[in-house]
Design a protein around this motif. Structure first.
Motif, mmCIF file in Angstrom:
data_model
loop_
_atom_site.group_PDB
_atom_site.id
_atom_site.type_symbol
_atom_site.label_atom_id
_atom_site.label_comp_id
_atom_site.label_asym_id
_atom_site.label_seq_id
_atom_site.Cartn_x
_atom_site.Cartn_y
_atom_site.Cartn_z
ATOM 1 N N ARG A 196 0.775 -1.221 -0.029
ATOM 2 C CA ARG A 196 -0.004 0.184 0.033
ATOM 3 C C ARG A 196 0.823 1.352 0.048
ATOM 4 O O ARG A 196 0.345 2.095 -0.727
ATOM 5 C CB ARG A 196 -0.996 -0.097 1.167
ATOM 6 C CG ARG A 196 -1.905 -0.804 1.055
ATOM 7 C CD ARG A 196 -3.127 -0.854 2.259
ATOM 8 N NE ARG A 196 -4.112 -1.938 2.295
ATOM 9 C CZ ARG A 196 -4.661 -2.156 3.217
ATOM 10 N NH1 ARG A 196 -4.525 -1.276 4.477
ATOM 11 N NH2 ARG A 196 -5.416 -2.995 3.456
ATOM 12 N N ARG A 197 1.947 1.303 0.825
ATOM 13 C CA ARG A 197 3.067 2.221 0.583
ATOM 14 C C ARG A 197 3.514 2.598 -0.733
ATOM 15 O O ARG A 197 3.522 3.726 -1.168
ATOM 16 C CB ARG A 197 3.880 2.281 1.530
ATOM 17 C CG ARG A 197 4.934 3.426 1.844
ATOM 18 C CD ARG A 197 6.084 3.239 3.022
ATOM 19 N NE ARG A 197 5.466 2.522 4.150
ATOM 20 C CZ ARG A 197 5.978 1.702 4.781
ATOM 21 N NH1 ARG A 197 7.262 1.143 4.578
ATOM 22 N NH2 ARG A 197 5.443 1.054 6.087
ATOM 23 N N TRP A 198 3.673 1.708 -1.329
ATOM 24 C CA TRP A 198 4.300 1.740 -2.938
ATOM 25 C C TRP A 198 3.427 2.080 -3.655
ATOM 26 O O TRP A 198 3.483 3.064 -4.548
ATOM 27 C CB TRP A 198 4.627 0.342 -3.401
ATOM 28 C CG TRP A 198 6.006 -0.436 -2.779
ATOM 29 C CD1 TRP A 198 6.826 0.391 -2.080
ATOM 30 C CD2 TRP A 198 6.252 -1.552 -2.613
ATOM 31 N NE1 TRP A 198 7.697 -0.323 -1.742
ATOM 32 C CE2 TRP A 198 7.527 -2.092 -2.041
ATOM 33 C CE3 TRP A 198 5.547 -2.891 -3.104
ATOM 34 C CZ2 TRP A 198 8.326 -2.661 -1.898
ATOM 35 C CZ3 TRP A 198 6.190 -4.140 -2.956
ATOM 36 C CH2 TRP A 198 7.494 -4.094 -2.484
ATOM 37 N N GLY A 223 0.971 6.883 -7.021
ATOM 38 C CA GLY A 223 -0.165 7.720 -7.204
ATOM 39 C C GLY A 223 -1.594 7.172 -7.197
ATOM 40 O O GLY A 223 -2.545 7.496 -7.821
ATOM 41 N N VAL A 224 -1.879 5.675 -6.573
ATOM 42 C CA VAL A 224 -3.016 5.211 -6.687
ATOM 43 C C VAL A 224 -3.823 5.861 -5.486
ATOM 44 O O VAL A 224 -3.222 6.030 -4.205
ATOM 45 C CB VAL A 224 -2.874 3.728 -6.618
ATOM 46 C CG1 VAL A 224 -4.503 3.278 -6.211
ATOM 47 C CG2 VAL A 224 -2.097 3.072 -7.464
ATOM 48 N N PRO A 225 -5.150 6.558 -5.652
ATOM 49 C CA PRO A 225 -5.757 7.115 -4.823
ATOM 50 C C PRO A 225 -6.295 6.271 -3.516
ATOM 51 O O PRO A 225 -6.398 4.962 -3.814
ATOM 52 C CB PRO A 225 -7.059 7.394 -5.489
ATOM 53 C CG PRO A 225 -6.975 7.203 -6.916
ATOM 54 C CD PRO A 225 -5.766 6.512 -7.284
ATOM 55 N N ARG A 226 -6.150 6.781 -2.404
ATOM 56 C CA ARG A 226 -6.548 5.936 -1.260
ATOM 57 C C ARG A 226 -7.897 5.063 -1.316
ATOM 58 O O ARG A 226 -7.822 4.146 -0.757
ATOM 59 C CB ARG A 226 -6.604 6.947 0.120
ATOM 60 C CG ARG A 226 -6.849 6.560 1.325
ATOM 61 C CD ARG A 226 -6.870 7.586 2.330
ATOM 62 N NE ARG A 226 -6.978 6.830 3.539
ATOM 63 C CZ ARG A 226 -6.420 7.399 4.776
ATOM 64 N NH1 ARG A 226 -6.005 8.528 4.714
ATOM 65 N NH2 ARG A 226 -6.482 6.760 5.906
ATOM 66 N N ARG A 227 -8.788 5.714 -1.863
ATOM 67 C CA ARG A 227 -10.112 4.774 -1.849
ATOM 68 C C ARG A 227 -9.799 3.668 -2.696
ATOM 69 O O ARG A 227 -10.733 2.666 -2.585
ATOM 70 C CB ARG A 227 -11.227 5.589 -2.829
ATOM 71 C CG ARG A 227 -11.085 5.933 -4.282
ATOM 72 C CD ARG A 227 -12.129 6.503 -4.714
ATOM 73 N NE ARG A 227 -11.758 6.717 -6.167
ATOM 74 C CZ ARG A 227 -11.329 7.916 -6.831
ATOM 75 N NH1 ARG A 227 -11.002 8.745 -6.027
ATOM 76 N NH2 ARG A 227 -11.104 7.874 -8.068
#
Length: 199
Positions: A22-24, A29-33
């Motif tokens: 998830r950190r990567w 640039g993957v949105p949090r949602r």
């Protein structure tokens, strides 16, 4: 070699790795949602392709990172092409609840049916109330009245015919004052009080 692969497997597939993935994804640039879903895609792809992992070519984290970069880049392409149209928050409520006009029409039909049942002969009214409104099975109704089942069905047919005739006469007398949708010509309104009628 087999020991290295086994150690790599346990280093990759544990609860700490998903935090790293998830950190990567955040850095990519993957949105949090969407991070949780994309992280699951990364872990699934890693699990399915683990048989291709070669410990001599690099650490398991580096191999997993390449998978994450690949999946995140495809996510970015898909998200640019995807067009999301937000739906109103109350959409489900609007679908489930009848409109005010439908509620008024339904209540008018219910009151009309009650009025017509009062005008019917007691014997005919009783079978419609018992079977069509209260859901009493025909066999049980026939047993309670001490009549054959076939007689009960014939009585119900007579009751429905009388109900439809009264309804047609009433609707003709009311003319265009009827607020709800009119039934087709020659057809009376249904008994709208039916709750759980069974044969």
């Amino acid at each position: 070699m087999q020991d290295d692969r086994e150690k790599a497997f346990w280093r990759l597939f544990n609860k700490n790795t998903i935090v790293l993935v998830r950190r990567w994804l955040r850095l990519l640039g993957v949105p949090r949602r969407d991070r949780r879903d994309v992280a699951q895609d990364v872990m699934l792809a890693a699990h399915l392709s683990f048989s291709k992992y070669d410990p001599e070519r690099g650490s398991p984290e580096r191999w997993l990172n390449r998978i994450a970069v690949h999946i995140a880049s495809h996510y970015g392409e898909r998200s640019r092409r995807r067009v999301e149209v937000p739906l109103p928050d109350d959409l489900e409520v609007a679908i489930e609840q009848p409109s005010a006009e439908e509620q008024i029409g339904s209540e008018c039909d219910r009151l009309l049916a009650l009025s017509l049942l009062r005008e019917l002969d007691d014997e005919l009214s009783a079978i419609l109330v018992a079977h069509d409104i209260e859901g009493v099975p025909m066999a049980e109704f026939a047993s309670q009245c001490g009549i054959p089942l076939s007689t009960a069905y014939k009585r119900r047919l007579r009751a429905l015919a009388a109900f439809q005739l009264l309804a047609a006469q009433r609707l003709t007398a009311m003319g265009e004052r009827e607020p709800g949708p009119r039934p087709p010509p020659g057809e009376a309104p249904r008994l709208v009080l039916v709750s759980s009628a069974r044969p």
